[in-house]
Design a protein around this motif. Sequence first.
Motif, PDB file in Angstrom:
ATOM      1  N   ILE A  59      -0.027   4.423   3.781  1.00 26.50           N
ATOM      2  CA  ILE A  59      -1.005   3.371   3.492  1.00 26.50           C
ATOM      3  C   ILE A  59      -2.074   3.340   4.575  1.00 26.50           C
ATOM      4  CG2 ILE A  59      -1.327   0.864   3.352  1.00 26.50           C
ATOM      5  CD1 ILE A  59       1.444   0.788   1.956  1.00 26.50           C
ATOM      6  N   ILE A  60      -1.660   3.418   5.835  1.00 26.75           N
ATOM      7  CA  ILE A  60      -2.624   3.395   6.937  1.00 26.75           C
ATOM      8  C   ILE A  60      -3.538   4.611   6.861  1.00 26.75           C
ATOM      9  CG2 ILE A  60      -2.827   3.608   9.447  1.00 26.75           C
ATOM     10  CD1 ILE A  60      -0.335   1.813   9.633  1.00 26.75           C
ATOM     11  N   PHE A  61      -2.967   5.792   6.559  1.00 24.88           N
ATOM     12  CA  PHE A  61      -3.783   6.999   6.432  1.00 24.88           C
ATOM     13  C   PHE A  61      -4.810   6.833   5.317  1.00 24.88           C
ATOM     14  CE2 PHE A  61      -4.565  11.166   4.514  1.00 24.88           C
ATOM     15  CZ  PHE A  61      -5.117  11.824   5.603  1.00 24.88           C
ATOM     16  N   GLY A  62      -4.407   6.253   4.198  1.00 25.60           N
ATOM     17  CA  GLY A  62      -5.329   6.029   3.093  1.00 25.60           C
ATOM     18  C   GLY A  62      -6.445   5.069   3.461  1.00 25.60           C
ATOM     19  N   LEU A  63      -6.106   4.010   4.169  1.00 28.12           N
ATOM     20  CA  LEU A  63      -7.131   3.053   4.590  1.00 28.12           C
ATOM     21  C   LEU A  63      -8.106   3.678   5.588  1.00 28.12           C
ATOM     22  CD1 LEU A  63      -4.992  -0.191   4.954  1.00 28.12           C
ATOM     23  CD2 LEU A  63      -6.700   0.321   3.209  1.00 28.12           C
TER      24      LEU A  63
ATOM     25  N   ARG B  60      18.054  -2.537   6.751  1.00 25.47           N
ATOM     26  CA  ARG B  60      17.281  -2.558   7.989  1.00 25.47           C
ATOM     27  C   ARG B  60      15.801  -2.361   7.726  1.00 25.47           C
ATOM     28  NH1 ARG B  60      20.292   0.976  12.317  1.00 25.47           N
ATOM     29  NH2 ARG B  60      18.222   0.779  13.177  1.00 25.47           N
ATOM     30  N   GLY B  61      15.357  -2.592   6.504  1.00 26.85           N
ATOM     31  CA  GLY B  61      13.934  -2.515   6.205  1.00 26.85           C
ATOM     32  C   GLY B  61      13.524  -1.175   5.630  1.00 26.85           C
ATOM     33  N   ASP B  62      12.247  -1.064   5.342  1.00 25.87           N
ATOM     34  CA  ASP B  62      11.694   0.150   4.759  1.00 25.87           C
ATOM     35  C   ASP B  62      11.548   1.244   5.807  1.00 25.87           C
ATOM     36  OD1 ASP B  62      11.457  -0.429   2.136  1.00 25.87           O
ATOM     37  OD2 ASP B  62       9.383  -1.105   2.248  1.00 25.87           O
TER      38      ASP B  62
ATOM     39  N   PRO C 157       6.086   5.025   4.139  1.00 30.64           N
ATOM     40  CA  PRO C 157       5.101   4.380   3.263  1.00 30.64           C
ATOM     41  C   PRO C 157       4.014   3.636   4.038  1.00 30.64           C
ATOM     42  CG  PRO C 157       7.311   3.934   2.471  1.00 30.64           C
ATOM     43  CD  PRO C 157       7.448   4.607   3.800  1.00 30.64           C
ATOM     44  N   THR C 158       4.382   3.024   5.134  1.00 29.10           N
ATOM     45  CA  THR C 158       3.385   2.326   5.941  1.00 29.10           C
ATOM     46  C   THR C 158       2.386   3.321   6.522  1.00 29.10           C
ATOM     47  OG1 THR C 158       5.046   0.670   6.500  1.00 29.10           O
ATOM     48  CG2 THR C 158       3.087   0.750   7.889  1.00 29.10           C
ATOM     49  N   ALA C 159       2.874   4.458   6.983  1.00 30.78           N
ATOM     50  CA  ALA C 159       1.971   5.476   7.538  1.00 30.78           C
ATOM     51  C   ALA C 159       1.041   6.025   6.467  1.00 30.78           C
ATOM     52  CB  ALA C 159       2.790   6.601   8.168  1.00 30.78           C
TER      53      ALA C 159
END
Length: 64
Positions: free
Chosen positions: A34-38, A24-26, A30-32
């Motif tokens: 990455i967004i926090f890092g950006l 059912r996907g990741d 990890p997406t959060a």
Amino acid sequence: MTLITYLHVALVARLAELRRDGERGDSPVPTAVIIFGLVAAALTVTALVAARAQNWMNAVPTAP
């Protein structure tokens, strides 16, 4: 009564289908991250640009 029975059967069938499908996907973690890092990088760049602009504006001579 038949509507309730139909909705119950449809819900049970859908939940069984979702349980069968293991892929059912990741995870959203990890997406959060990455967004926090950006966002952190964007804030850092913005702060550096604002500081440079302020220093440049302070260096401009004033009119007598």
